[in-house]
Design a protein around this motif. Structure first.
Motif, PDB file in Angstrom:
ATOM      1  N   UNK A 209       0.828  -1.213   0.000  1.00 19.72           N
ATOM      2  CA  UNK A 209       0.000   0.000   0.000  1.00 19.72           C
ATOM      3  C   UNK A 209       0.859   1.259   0.000  1.00 19.72           C
ATOM      4  N   UNK A 210       0.384   2.283  -0.691  1.00 20.90           N
ATOM      5  CA  UNK A 210       1.156   3.523  -0.791  1.00 20.90           C
ATOM      6  C   UNK A 210       1.327   4.198   0.562  1.00 20.90           C
ATOM      7  N   UNK A 211       0.398   3.956   1.488  1.00 26.37           N
ATOM      8  CA  UNK A 211       0.535   4.535   2.822  1.00 26.37           C
ATOM      9  C   UNK A 211       1.746   3.986   3.557  1.00 26.37           C
ATOM     10  N   UNK A 212       2.234   2.816   3.136  1.00 23.08           N
ATOM     11  CA  UNK A 212       3.414   2.223   3.777  1.00 23.08           C
ATOM     12  C   UNK A 212       4.708   2.597   3.072  1.00 23.08           C
ATOM     13  N   UNK A 213       4.624   3.409   2.050  1.00 29.37           N
ATOM     14  CA  UNK A 213       5.811   3.822   1.302  1.00 29.37           C
ATOM     15  C   UNK A 213       6.263   5.208   1.750  1.00 29.37           C
ATOM     16  N   UNK A 214       7.507   5.588   1.414  1.00 32.04           N
ATOM     17  CA  UNK A 214       7.944   6.959   1.710  1.00 32.04           C
ATOM     18  C   UNK A 214       7.002   7.988   1.096  1.00 32.04           C
TER      19      UNK A 214
END
Length: 287
Positions: A209-214
């Motif tokens: 998920x993008x929320x877990x990316x920088x």
């Protein structure tokens, strides 16, 4: 060398009687779609291989992420991302190679010797590419659903996901237009399509998920990757139970709708300009 076009040497607009009618436009569009589907049928062995390898790749990836186990918490989110990833890979590549293949065989220039505007042919190729991408994407979906159901899970469905699904299709068409336009002028850019596949896989939010990316990666992915906002919206609806108008992840419904429109707009403008450059240089028939 000068590329011959119907517009060459014109000093005034064509008379109304000289312009093709609606039936001619429809016929040209249908011919491009038919040609794309004929290519799909001719390459049925390749399609069959892809319908086997993409689902296997999905299951192996879930096994890898689950450390040798098909974890339920990875299957459904991963399936939603993998179906989108398979679709964009197939759709963009088929649209791109339809132009590059015609250019390599020396027949692309002939499509510009008709009174039909190029947008008629472009639209037909895009529709054919979308249809041709469906078998591989649906095979991943089918295998994923069977695996989830076999493990006692349930595959949710909500009619609201049709909006982000349509946004993904439209956004990938915009990206395909950009790449097709580039190949008209810059011939040897095949590596871009392969490199972009890695970008979509790693930074597109397909499995992570993008929320877990920088923050920077998530921002660029939501801004530029056609499937990223749609995947987030689908997961939010099916897994989070949120309404389409109350999405909790990403930039909300407005960006799910706006991003593909912007990508298509950029694709249309860029393709048109690069097409004019190629016609002016007389390089449509050369590779």
């Amino acid at each position: 060398m000068t590329t011959l076009t119907p517009a060459a040497g014109r000093t005034r607009p064509a008379n109304a009687v000289d312009r093709p009618g609606a039936a001619t436009y429809l016929n040209g569009f249908a011919n491009e779609v038919h040609k794309g589907l004929l290519n799909l049928r001719a390459g049925w062995r390749e399609v069959l291989v892809q319908m086997i390898t993409f689902p296997i790749f999905f299951l192996l990836l879930v096994l890898f992420m689950g450390r040798g186990q098909l974890r339920d918490e990875l299957l459904l989110p991963g399936l939603l991302g993998m179906v989108s990833l398979t679709f964009i890979h197939e759709q963009v590549n088929r649209a791109f190679w339809s132009y590059l293949g015609d250019m390599q065989s020396g027949v692309l220039e002939q499509t510009y010797l008709t009174p039909l505007p190029s947008w008629t042919l472009i639209l037909g190729r895009q529709v054919a590419a979308v249809v041709s991408a469906l078998p591989s994407a649906l095979s991943v979906l089918l295998v994923g659903v069977i695996t989830i159901e076999a493990r006692g899970g349930d595959m949710p469905f909500d009619v609201q996901i049709l909006v982000p699904l349509a946004a993904i299709v439209l956004g990938t068409c915009g990206l395909a237009l950009i790449l097709c336009g580039l190949t008209l002028v810059y011939k040897r850019i095949e590596i871009i399509t392969q490199f972009s596949m890695a970008v979509w896989f790693i930074a597109g939010g397909t499995f992570v998920p993008l929320d877990n990316m920088p923050d920077v990666t998530a921002f660029l992915s939501r801004l530029l990757v056609p499937i990223a906002p749609g995947i987030e919206a689908i997961r939010d609806i099916l897994l989070g139970g949120h309404a389409l108008t109350g999405l909790q992840t990403g930039w909300g419904l407005w960006w799910v709708i706006l991003q593909p429109v912007v990508l298509v707009g950029i694709g249309v403008v860029l393709f048109g300009r690069l097409e004019r450059v190629a016609r002016r240089r007389g390089t449509l028939g050369r590779y």
